[in-house]
Write a protein that holds these residues in place. Structure first.
Motif, short mmCIF file in Angstrom:
data_model
loop_
_atom_site.label_atom_id
_atom_site.label_comp_id
_atom_site.label_asym_id
_atom_site.label_seq_id
_atom_site.Cartn_x
_atom_site.Cartn_y
_atom_site.Cartn_z
N ALA A 119 0.85 -1.19 0.00
CA ALA A 119 0.00 0.00 0.00
C ALA A 119 0.89 1.24 0.00
O ALA A 119 2.07 1.18 0.33
CB ALA A 119 -0.93 0.00 1.21
N ASN A 120 0.30 2.38 -0.39
CA ASN A 120 1.02 3.65 -0.39
C ASN A 120 0.62 4.50 0.81
O ASN A 120 -0.50 4.40 1.32
CB ASN A 120 0.68 4.47 -1.64
CG ASN A 120 1.09 3.79 -2.92
OD1 ASN A 120 2.17 3.22 -3.00
ND2 ASN A 120 0.22 3.83 -3.91
N SER A 179 6.01 11.16 0.54
CA SER A 179 5.35 9.93 0.09
C SER A 179 6.14 8.71 0.53
O SER A 179 7.37 8.68 0.41
CB SER A 179 5.21 9.90 -1.43
OG SER A 179 4.33 10.88 -1.90
N PHE A 180 5.42 7.69 1.00
CA PHE A 180 5.99 6.37 1.27
C PHE A 180 5.30 5.39 0.31
O PHE A 180 4.12 5.07 0.48
CB PHE A 180 5.75 5.95 2.72
CG PHE A 180 6.44 6.84 3.71
CD1 PHE A 180 7.73 6.55 4.14
CD2 PHE A 180 5.81 7.96 4.21
CE1 PHE A 180 8.38 7.37 5.05
CE2 PHE A 180 6.45 8.80 5.13
CZ PHE A 180 7.74 8.50 5.54
N TYR A 181 6.02 4.96 -0.68
CA TYR A 181 5.45 4.11 -1.71
C TYR A 181 5.68 2.62 -1.39
O TYR A 181 6.71 2.23 -0.87
CB TYR A 181 6.08 4.41 -3.07
CG TYR A 181 5.86 5.82 -3.56
CD1 TYR A 181 4.58 6.25 -3.94
CD2 TYR A 181 6.91 6.72 -3.66
CE1 TYR A 181 4.36 7.54 -4.40
CE2 TYR A 181 6.71 8.02 -4.12
CZ TYR A 181 5.44 8.42 -4.49
OH TYR A 181 5.23 9.70 -4.94
N THR A 182 4.68 1.82 -1.70
CA THR A 182 4.77 0.36 -1.67
C THR A 182 5.25 -0.16 -0.30
O THR A 182 6.23 -0.89 -0.19
CB THR A 182 5.71 -0.16 -2.79
OG1 THR A 182 5.52 0.61 -3.97
CG2 THR A 182 5.41 -1.61 -3.10
N ILE A 183 4.52 0.24 0.73
CA ILE A 183 4.77 -0.31 2.06
C ILE A 183 4.24 -1.75 2.09
O ILE A 183 3.09 -1.99 1.76
CB ILE A 183 4.08 0.55 3.14
CG1 ILE A 183 4.64 1.97 3.14
CG2 ILE A 183 4.23 -0.10 4.51
CD1 ILE A 183 6.12 2.06 3.42
N ASN A 205 8.96 4.90 11.81
CA ASN A 205 9.12 3.48 12.14
C ASN A 205 7.76 2.83 11.98
O ASN A 205 6.78 3.29 12.58
CB ASN A 205 9.61 3.29 13.57
CG ASN A 205 11.06 3.68 13.76
OD1 ASN A 205 11.73 4.13 12.84
ND2 ASN A 205 11.56 3.50 14.99
N LEU A 206 7.72 1.77 11.18
CA LEU A 206 6.49 1.01 10.96
C LEU A 206 6.76 -0.45 11.30
O LEU A 206 7.84 -0.97 11.03
CB LEU A 206 6.03 1.12 9.50
CG LEU A 206 5.67 2.52 8.98
CD1 LEU A 206 5.60 2.50 7.46
CD2 LEU A 206 4.36 2.99 9.57
N SER A 207 5.74 -1.14 11.83
CA SER A 207 5.93 -2.54 12.15
C SER A 207 4.62 -3.34 11.96
O SER A 207 3.53 -2.78 12.13
CB SER A 207 6.41 -2.71 13.60
OG SER A 207 5.42 -2.25 14.51
N PRO A 208 4.73 -4.62 11.60
CA PRO A 208 3.54 -5.47 11.53
C PRO A 208 2.93 -5.63 12.93
O PRO A 208 3.67 -5.71 13.92
CB PRO A 208 4.07 -6.81 11.02
CG PRO A 208 5.42 -6.50 10.47
CD PRO A 208 5.95 -5.35 11.25
#
Length: 390
Positions: free
Chosen positions: A293-294, A358-362, A381-384
């Motif tokens: 996702a973007n 923009s953060f593309y294709t996370i 910082n992103l995490s599942p």
């Protein structure tokens, strides 16, 4: 200083929203002058009437306590409600109460073209406890680039001109009409439009963004959450105050390359050069057909009509969507993100909804640490995160 107010933006969808044709809906003209079709709230008038009330020591003490202990702002209606016993019979109180009430009622009834809710916030850069020289001010109208001075008033209603770029040493109470409360209502309406147009499921409508609600689902959820975020300096005037931040996330929801879009407010994110640790869910992977996702970032400013914003992006995106149903989904994901940027107003950098990053294709099941957006203006910082069912 504030940094740009953010949108986490992805695909936005569908037909142009119809504008309000009944001018009476927009005509809230009180004896002291409030709002009509061609006129914004008179913030100078509000500031001067507030000064009248602040001459009552009990009202002043209560108001300062509220402003010192609630960020980023306090609804004017709350200030008035909690001090009615002190000044409730005065003309200034009645005028302000009428204005605040009418604006809030207008914002919460139907789908108005413009939303303004009166709020107050206080700049107190030196953390002083001496408010004898407190000033009262408001942001000038028009393009921020053209602001030369900031108009303010002291307790004697004498005008004081403040530097646009230099933060004043003395405390300043600022009248705001496009702040935190306005953002909440605009976000709710934007999500409502997206659901009506079939590009957002009903998860937010039913559950909001609360983990406690999500845990009540029969099955668990696979998500990606925002653990940390930091923005760079935006070099904007101090009078603009804290950012009103919201997010729009997007992905592809089916084999026809149809979009799934959500608007997510980020109420905590109000200053630049500061780390925030929100632990906030941004992506719900059950909503998407594919595992990417973007995320795109924009600043929400005062001069952009939220309906116009959504409609403009909708039209731009649908010009793309109509041509990509047979393309690989990953190509579509990038094309839609590009269409959103192209559809945004040309006046991004003139106090409108400004493009930030923009953060593309996370990707699903992937962690990101100190991860910069394409412009290098935001770091996250992103995490599942799996939300188990009860």
């Amino acid at each position: 200083m504030r940094f740009p107010r953010i949108l986490f933006a992805g695909i936005i969808a569908s037909t142009v929203m119809s504008s309000c044709s009944n001018s009476e809906e927009l005509n809230y003209q009180s004896e002291s002058g409030l709002l009509n079709v061609d006129q914004q709230v008179n913030k100078k008038e509000v500031a001067l009437e507030l000064i009248d009330l602040m001459k009552n020591q009990s009202f002043k003490t209560k108001t300062l306590h509220l402003l010192e202990n609630q960020e980023p702002s306090v609804p004017l209606s709350k200030v008035l409600d909690e001090s009615a016993s002190f000044v409730g019979k005065s003309t200034s109180y009645q005028n302000l109460a009428t204005k605040a009430s009418k604006l809030e009622s207008f914002a919460n009834e139907g789908t108005p073209d413009k939303i303004e809710i009166l709020e107050l916030w206080m700049l107190n850069s030196n953390k002083t406890k001496d408010f004898s020289n407190v000033l009262f001010s408001f942001a000038p109208e028009g393009d921020e680039k053209n602001w030369s001075v900031i108009e303010a008033y002291n307790m004697n209603k004498e005008v004081v001109y403040l530097d646009v770029n230099k933060v004043p040493d003395q405390p300043v109470i600022v009248v705001e009409t496009n702040g935190f409360e306005t953002l909440k209502r605009e976000v709710a309406l934007m999500n409502e439009y997206l659901r009506k147009e079939g590009v957002q499921n009903s998860r937010f409508e039913k559950l909001g963004n609360n983990l406690s609600d999500l845990n009540s689902r029969a099955q668990g959820l696979e998500t990606t959450k925002l653990d940390k975020i930091r923005l760079n300096d935006d070099e904007e005037a101090w009078i603009s105050g804290a950012a009103e931040v919201y997010a729009i996330t997007s992905g592809i929801k089916d084999s026809s390359n149809s979009p799934e879009i959500k608007v997510i407010p980020m109420y905590y994110l109000d200053h630049d050069k500061r780390d925030y640790y929100p632990n906030q869910i941004l992506l719900f992977w059950d909503d998407y057909e594919y595992q990417a996702a973007n995320i795109q970032l924009f600043e929400k400013d005062d001069n952009t009509n939220y309906k116009d914003l959504v409609s403009t992006i909708v039209n731009g995106v649908f010009q793309i969507i109509g041509t990509v149903s047979t393309q690989p989904w990953v190509n579509v994901l990038g094309q839609v993100a590009g269409a959103i940027i192209q559809a945004m107003p040309n006046s991004w950098y003139t106090n409108n909804d400004d493009y930030v990053d923009s953060f593309y294709t996370i990707e699903k099941n992937k962690s990101y640490s100190n991860y910069y957006g394409a412009r290098g203006n935001a770091k996250v910082n992103l995490s599942p995160f799996f939300v188990a069912s009860n």
